[in-house]
Scaffold this active site. Structure first.
Site, PDB file in Angstrom:
ATOM      1  N   ILE A  51       0.834  -1.205   0.000  1.00 42.81           N
ATOM      2  CA  ILE A  51       0.000   0.000   0.000  1.00 42.81           C
ATOM      3  C   ILE A  51       0.871   1.259   0.000  1.00 42.81           C
ATOM      4  CG2 ILE A  51      -1.729   1.331   1.280  1.00 42.81           C
ATOM      5  CD1 ILE A  51      -2.736  -1.364   2.428  1.00 42.81           C
ATOM      6  N   CYS A  52       1.958   1.225   0.743  1.00 46.34           N
ATOM      7  CA  CYS A  52       2.793   2.416   0.937  1.00 46.34           C
ATOM      8  C   CYS A  52       3.235   3.079  -0.366  1.00 46.34           C
ATOM      9  CB  CYS A  52       3.990   2.088   1.815  1.00 46.34           C
ATOM     10  SG  CYS A  52       3.525   1.525   3.474  1.00 46.34           S
TER      11      CYS A  52
END
Length: 181
Positions: A51-52
């Protein structure tokens, strides 16, 4: 206890990594300095995750929009400057995200903000909008598995900069509220 709106943003001199031209060489950032500008500081949990990078790229695509609003964009995680450097080198999209990445591997800033997940030992997905006087004006904190919408930080910054009453779903250019006295 987490810091919130109205609190002073903590001041630490921390390692920072920016760009991919050279290995980190002791560069630092003072998190208490504003240079008379707004700051948008966003934490992500870990480098080399799923996700980052979507969030970092999303914020990076808006860097000029933040600059147009007299705001500097600063990213942060609890990884080291060398891990940040390696991650940027490994992904061209991240390499193009030309803003400073704080390496808060000692968790000084994340602990002072109160955003460390007690089980995972990493920072939550936290976003801070800080005014030119280094006072927190907006905070959002997401859990580890939910990404953010960086455009929302732009919308909130626009609203804060009006210094007016902005209704639900307000966007720049919309009418602000003018209550009758």
């Amino acid at each position: 206890m987490a810091l919130t709106v109205g609190d002073e943003f903590p001041s630490f001199v921390l390692p920072v990594q920016q760009g991919v031209a050279a290995l980190p060489a002791g560069e630092t950032i003072d998190t208490g300095e504003t240079g008379g500008k707004w700051k948008v500081v966003f934490f992500w949990p870990k480098d080399f995750t799923f996700i980052c990078p979507t969030e970092i790229i999303g914020y990076g695509e808006l860097k000029n929009d933040f600059a147009d609003r007299d705001a500097v964009l600063i990213g942060a995680s609890t990884d080291t400057d060398f891990v940040h450097f390696a991650w940027r080198k490994s992904d061209e999209r991240l390499a193009n995200c030309d803003f400073p990445w704080i390496a808060d591997n000692q968790k000084k800033l994340a602990n002072a903000l109160g955003i460390v997940d007690k089980d995972a030992g990493v920072a939550y997905r936290a976003t801070y909008i800080v005014d030119p006087h280094n006072i927190i004006q907006h905070v959002t904190v997401n859990g580890l598995n939910q990404g953010r919408n960086p455009a929302e930080a732009i919308r909130v910054l626009d609203a804060l900069q009006t210094d007016e009453l902005c209704p639900c779903n307000w966007s720049k250019g919309d009418e602000v509220l003018k209550p009758a006295a």
